[in-house]
Design a protein around this motif. Sequence first.
Motif, PDB file in Angstrom:
ATOM      1  N   UNK A  72       0.805  -1.227   0.000  1.00  0.00           N
ATOM      2  CA  UNK A  72       0.000   0.000   0.000  1.00  0.00           C
ATOM      3  C   UNK A  72       0.838   1.276   0.000  1.00  0.00           C
ATOM      4  N   UNK A  73       2.121   1.174   0.337  1.00  0.00           N
ATOM      5  CA  UNK A  73       2.914   2.399   0.448  1.00  0.00           C
ATOM      6  C   UNK A  73       4.116   2.442  -0.488  1.00  0.00           C
ATOM      7  N   UNK A  74       4.315   1.420  -1.280  1.00  0.00           N
ATOM      8  CA  UNK A  74       5.407   1.429  -2.246  1.00  0.00           C
ATOM      9  C   UNK A  74       6.753   1.079  -1.661  1.00  0.00           C
ATOM     10  N   UNK A  75       6.825   0.903  -0.331  1.00  0.00           N
ATOM     11  CA  UNK A  75       8.112   0.587   0.295  1.00  0.00           C
ATOM     12  C   UNK A  75       8.264  -0.896   0.613  1.00  0.00           C
ATOM     13  N   UNK A  76       7.166  -1.632   0.505  1.00  0.00           N
ATOM     14  CA  UNK A  76       7.218  -3.060   0.798  1.00  0.00           C
ATOM     15  C   UNK A  76       7.661  -3.837  -0.440  1.00  0.00           C
ATOM     16  N   UNK A  77       7.742  -5.167  -0.294  1.00  0.00           N
ATOM     17  CA  UNK A  77       8.280  -5.984  -1.399  1.00  0.00           C
ATOM     18  C   UNK A  77       7.242  -6.922  -2.006  1.00  0.00           C
ATOM     19  N   UNK A  78       5.966  -6.693  -1.761  1.00  0.00           N
ATOM     20  CA  UNK A  78       4.934  -7.509  -2.385  1.00  0.00           C
ATOM     21  C   UNK A  78       4.987  -7.348  -3.903  1.00  0.00           C
ATOM     22  N   UNK A  79       4.476  -8.346  -4.648  1.00  0.00           N
ATOM     23  CA  UNK A  79       4.562  -8.270  -6.117  1.00  0.00           C
ATOM     24  C   UNK A  79       3.733  -7.145  -6.734  1.00  0.00           C
ATOM     25  N   UNK A  80       2.690  -6.694  -6.024  1.00  0.00           N
ATOM     26  CA  UNK A  80       1.845  -5.615  -6.541  1.00  0.00           C
ATOM     27  C   UNK A  80       1.934  -4.401  -5.610  1.00  0.00           C
ATOM     28  N   UNK A  81       1.733  -3.217  -6.197  1.00  0.00           N
ATOM     29  CA  UNK A  81       1.722  -1.980  -5.423  1.00  0.00           C
ATOM     30  C   UNK A  81       0.453  -1.206  -5.765  1.00  0.00           C
ATOM     31  N   UNK A  82      -0.274  -0.808  -4.738  1.00  0.00           N
ATOM     32  CA  UNK A  82      -1.462   0.039  -4.901  1.00  0.00           C
ATOM     33  C   UNK A  82      -1.077   1.449  -4.464  1.00  0.00           C
ATOM     34  N   UNK A  83      -1.196   2.399  -5.380  1.00  0.00           N
ATOM     35  CA  UNK A  83      -0.751   3.765  -5.077  1.00  0.00           C
ATOM     36  C   UNK A  83      -1.588   4.756  -5.873  1.00  0.00           C
ATOM     37  N   UNK A  84      -2.233   5.679  -5.155  1.00  0.00           N
ATOM     38  CA  UNK A  84      -3.042   6.728  -5.777  1.00  0.00           C
ATOM     39  C   UNK A  84      -4.040   6.168  -6.807  1.00  0.00           C
ATOM     40  N   UNK A  85      -4.768   5.135  -6.385  1.00  0.00           N
ATOM     41  CA  UNK A  85      -5.796   4.517  -7.221  1.00  0.00           C
ATOM     42  C   UNK A  85      -5.224   3.930  -8.523  1.00  0.00           C
ATOM     43  N   UNK A  86      -3.963   3.512  -8.432  1.00  0.00           N
ATOM     44  CA  UNK A  86      -3.332   2.828  -9.565  1.00  0.00           C
ATOM     45  C   UNK A  86      -2.679   1.550  -9.059  1.00  0.00           C
ATOM     46  N   UNK A  99      12.609   7.244 -11.603  1.00  0.00           N
ATOM     47  CA  UNK A  99      12.550   8.276 -12.633  1.00  0.00           C
ATOM     48  C   UNK A  99      12.172   9.629 -12.025  1.00  0.00           C
ATOM     49  N   UNK A 100      11.113   9.637 -11.216  1.00  0.00           N
ATOM     50  CA  UNK A 100      10.643  10.887 -10.610  1.00  0.00           C
ATOM     51  C   UNK A 100      11.628  11.400  -9.560  1.00  0.00           C
ATOM     52  N   UNK A 303       6.490  11.878 -23.336  1.00  0.00           N
ATOM     53  CA  UNK A 303       5.193  12.523 -23.565  1.00  0.00           C
ATOM     54  C   UNK A 303       4.517  12.914 -22.270  1.00  0.00           C
ATOM     55  N   UNK A 304       4.628  12.052 -21.244  1.00  0.00           N
ATOM     56  CA  UNK A 304       4.037  12.363 -19.943  1.00  0.00           C
ATOM     57  C   UNK A 304       4.646  13.625 -19.345  1.00  0.00           C
ATOM     58  N   UNK A 305       5.966  13.757 -19.474  1.00  0.00           N
ATOM     59  CA  UNK A 305       6.645  14.952 -18.952  1.00  0.00           C
ATOM     60  C   UNK A 305       6.175  16.198 -19.690  1.00  0.00           C
ATOM     61  N   UNK A 306       6.074  16.080 -21.026  1.00  0.00           N
ATOM     62  CA  UNK A 306       5.685  17.242 -21.835  1.00  0.00           C
ATOM     63  C   UNK A 306       4.239  17.660 -21.572  1.00  0.00           C
ATOM     64  N   UNK A 592       2.906   9.497 -13.712  1.00  0.00           N
ATOM     65  CA  UNK A 592       3.883  10.589 -13.811  1.00  0.00           C
ATOM     66  C   UNK A 592       3.258  11.946 -13.517  1.00  0.00           C
ATOM     67  N   UNK A 593       2.183  12.273 -14.216  1.00  0.00           N
ATOM     68  CA  UNK A 593       1.582  13.600 -14.068  1.00  0.00           C
ATOM     69  C   UNK A 593       1.170  13.905 -12.644  1.00  0.00           C
ATOM     70  N   UNK A 594       0.436  12.981 -12.016  1.00  0.00           N
ATOM     71  CA  UNK A 594      -0.063  13.229 -10.660  1.00  0.00           C
ATOM     72  C   UNK A 594       1.056  13.138  -9.629  1.00  0.00           C
TER      73      UNK A 594
END
Length: 601
Positions: A72-86, A99-100, A303-306, A592-594
């Motif tokens: 849920x927080x991107x710092x764990x090592x589970x195979x999936x990550x849930x972050x900002x409804x993605x 990248x960011x 493209x996302x950056x632009x 990227x955008x959000x």
Amino acid sequence: MHTINDVHQQFAEYFQIPALKPYAYLLSRKLSEGHICLHLDKRIENGGELPAFCDNLPVGSKQLQHIPLVAKNGNDTQPFVLYQERLYLQRYFRYETTFLRRIHQFLATEKTVLQERLEMLEINRAFISILFATGPAFKADGGDPADWQLSAAVTGVLNNFTIITGGPGTGKTTTVAKILAILYNLDPSLKVALAAPTGKAAARMAESLRNTQLPVDETITAQFQSLTPSTIHRLLRAKKDSPYFVHNADNPLNFDVVIVDECSMIDVALFAKLLDAIGAGTRLILLGDKDQLASVEAGSLFGDLCQAQDTLNLFTADRLALINSFIPDEQRKLPLTQVKEQDSHPLFQHLVELRRSHRFSGEKGIGKFSKAIIANNQTAIQSFLPQHADEQVQIDQEYSKELFRDFVSGYSAFIVENDIRTALKLLNDLRVLCAIREGEEGLYAINKTIEKILHDKRLIRVNADFYENRPIILTRNYYEHGLFNGDTGIIRPDEQGILMAWFEDSNGELKAVLPGYLTEAETVFAMTIHKSQGSEFKEVMVILPKAKDVPILTRELLYTGVTRAKQKVYVQASAAILMQTAARFVERASGIGQRFTDDHS
């Protein structure tokens, strides 16, 4: 035993959690389509194309909140990550995060040296004025009159992280040459790296930089001549049979400036590894056309950056006044409408779009046609449909075999030319570009047709895999031979009569390799539009498939194919297919955008 042929379903079945299965399936499918993640705040429409277990999925992430395999927080090592409804696979979330994070580090570091660089600009005011005094004269042709090249140059000198985007002929390479000239004038010992996703694109950038005519002394000219292009893989020094590179965060590249061209072609994994290997104090300049095709693999990061900001080319009043102080011509000064104070977006004043093409007019020809495609201006596209409606653009709705034969007969120029170096240049005067590989209008069938036409004219004899005068394109890197994915060459005998594959290296020198060593190469009378990125030809024929609703047909694909031509483009496509293609656009999911603003707010 029941066999599942759907690779995405095989992936989903691996996870023995019923609530996770549909999301694992959808995420796998999205990755195969070039997305980085799965948006959960949008309803999934099935329409019979997805397995039944994907039916009636609710909008939102509630179903995934309590699944142990989902971090849920991107710092764990589970195979999936849930972050900002993605929903991400862990690996892709880490690529996007790296990248960011690296971009934010560039931005933070440059703040500490901004005042010093402003002073450097002032010291070099006379040099910069001379450098830009010889630029193209202002023409009141209805295009944007502002001197965006100078704006981009000032931006590139001041910043550690700069994006310069623009269509063909807008002067991206010329602008970079002037940035380098300013930096070389400040520091003659400057260490510069030039890179691109393909060897061809890297070599073309280096050649353009060397050939740019600037009012500079012999020392700076010599430094331009010594610039060595590289693929990104070679710059980072790929480890054999490994996804890792020698250069990384622990062993960064030793350069003062890194310039990367054709950035729209770079996928998320390679982009993350590239940025991770560049020191925070290094200037990084990214070049590309935001309207071109995205990478074949996952991600459309350039493209996302632009598109991360609503409006490009905005500056504070102070920065705009500084830029205008270098522009003597009142007509080319930046207008006050480009002023925006206190923009909180991290990329504010770091991205400049070059808006004036010095190759194409926006009022006619390839320039007008390409703009109409990317804007989906159906009325403007229709104006090109009548036969011979334009000198630079010809739409062939009938897929004329006679027009096709006449076009490919132009390959005779390189075939009858005895000098190999000249023949290689003539080969790149024209190219047939295909949208797809299979089918009647696909790459393989078109190449076979061209071979038959030239064989019947007794220009070639297709009697073996590597026949004399066969043009080839490499489909992998051959580091041991100094050849790279995307390099094109021709098969010709050497002085002993032995058939060799001949290429031109980045310095314009001929290189011959026994064809047997080049096991992954294709005939390149025709090539895919994807493979054509980073290349330019005098004339191009773009062939779209006759079938309706081909998902790969997008405005970005057609725009990329059309803008490979410098003088004339022929498009074989029906009006319906042309309009349908312009109406469909690439939309790849990423955070990227959000995350650019949310993660550092």
